[in-house]
Design a protein around this motif. Sequence first.
Motif, PDB file in Angstrom:
ATOM      1  N   THR A 151       0.722   2.958   1.527  1.00  0.00           N
ATOM      2  CA  THR A 151      -0.508   3.062   0.737  1.00  0.00           C
ATOM      3  C   THR A 151      -0.407   2.322  -0.585  1.00  0.00           C
ATOM      4  N   ARG A 152       0.746   1.793  -0.928  1.00  0.00           N
ATOM      5  CA  ARG A 152       0.860   0.879  -2.071  1.00  0.00           C
ATOM      6  C   ARG A 152       0.453  -0.534  -1.679  1.00  0.00           C
ATOM      7  N   ARG A 153       0.263  -0.775  -0.379  1.00  0.00           N
ATOM      8  CA  ARG A 153      -0.044  -2.122   0.104  1.00  0.00           C
ATOM      9  C   ARG A 153      -1.405  -2.211   0.801  1.00  0.00           C
ATOM     10  N   VAL A 154      -1.865  -1.110   1.400  1.00  0.00           N
ATOM     11  CA  VAL A 154      -3.170  -1.095   2.063  1.00  0.00           C
ATOM     12  C   VAL A 154      -3.870   0.211   1.712  1.00  0.00           C
ATOM     13  N   ALA A 155      -5.155   0.291   2.018  1.00  0.00           N
ATOM     14  CA  ALA A 155      -5.923   1.506   1.745  1.00  0.00           C
ATOM     15  C   ALA A 155      -5.374   2.666   2.573  1.00  0.00           C
ATOM     16  N   PRO A 156      -5.457   3.893   2.047  1.00  0.00           N
ATOM     17  CA  PRO A 156      -4.944   5.049   2.788  1.00  0.00           C
ATOM     18  C   PRO A 156      -5.494   5.171   4.198  1.00  0.00           C
ATOM     19  N   VAL A 157      -6.789   4.888   4.396  1.00  0.00           N
ATOM     20  CA  VAL A 157      -7.357   5.016   5.736  1.00  0.00           C
ATOM     21  C   VAL A 157      -6.706   4.029   6.696  1.00  0.00           C
ATOM     22  N   VAL A 158      -6.361   2.838   6.209  1.00  0.00           N
ATOM     23  CA  VAL A 158      -5.675   1.846   7.035  1.00  0.00           C
ATOM     24  C   VAL A 158      -4.251   2.296   7.316  1.00  0.00           C
ATOM     25  N   ALA A 159      -3.587   2.813   6.282  1.00  0.00           N
ATOM     26  CA  ALA A 159      -2.210   3.294   6.445  1.00  0.00           C
ATOM     27  C   ALA A 159      -2.147   4.398   7.502  1.00  0.00           C
TER      28      ALA A 159
END
Length: 297
Positions: free
Chosen positions: A180-188
């Motif tokens: 979630t430091r690299r992509v949105a939480p929903v994507v993670a």
Amino acid sequence: MSVPISRLHVSHDAPLLRHVSEHASRTDWCYMHADVASAYHPCFSERLLQQMLQTQERIRRNLAADPDPKAGIHHLVLASDSDVFNLGGDLQLFSRLIRGGQRGRLLEYAQLCVEVAFNLHQLYDDRVHSIAVVEGDALGGGFEAALCCHTIIAEEGAGMGFPEVLFDLFPGMGAYTFLTRRVAPVVAERMMLDARVYPVEELLRMGVVDMVVPRGEGRQAARELIRRNQRIGNALRAMNTVRQACNPVTLDELLKVTNEWVDAAMRLNDRGLKTMERLVRAQQRRAQAAAPALTLV
């Protein structure tokens, strides 16, 4: 700086981690799966994790003894001597501990994973920049280990993903925190539950991977990055501080997540455990097939 969580028995068998220090470039290279002369399963065994923790603590002591605290950025590179980066947690150990009801032992393993992961992200205050060189597949905990690093360099053709949902579990040693430091939480969350092995080229477009290079050029790309970084060492140290101030990663957060992972693991039913054990057998067959080629390296 991390605080030691546990001290498991340290094995004196052949090293599974090859550590090379390059003083001129202020770089420590750590190669997992160094014992390639046998049919070795390239996962995060307790033995490998213990050796990684020992090496991290040795590097930390050396940094603490540095007479010049204003010296430039230090680099820690995580790579592999196997044909994969890392296939993840020790599923054979998981199955045995879960079937035996040994929650405490499973928690001990998980805590060791978390401490190693935290050290990859923040080994010594602001002074270390970590780089993962992914030259083959990174699955489960292997993907998590790469995500812990500040920069991910991957070679073409490698794949990265989380297979844990195949046996009704989730990746619990840093995946959510670092992804979630690299992509949105929903994507993670989708990536953690879809069991896909993502091509690194796709991960580059998503912002999960920082650089994709031709096969065989990952380590040289890391060396070139290290040379560039030395010219901006003060800026990198400042960015390490800013990153931690604005979006902190704490050992407490990682421990809370991994405690939930242990609880979820202990709830696995027979169907999930049998799926896990089938994956173990598949990985063992792969290791046995690869062993003759690896002995020639």
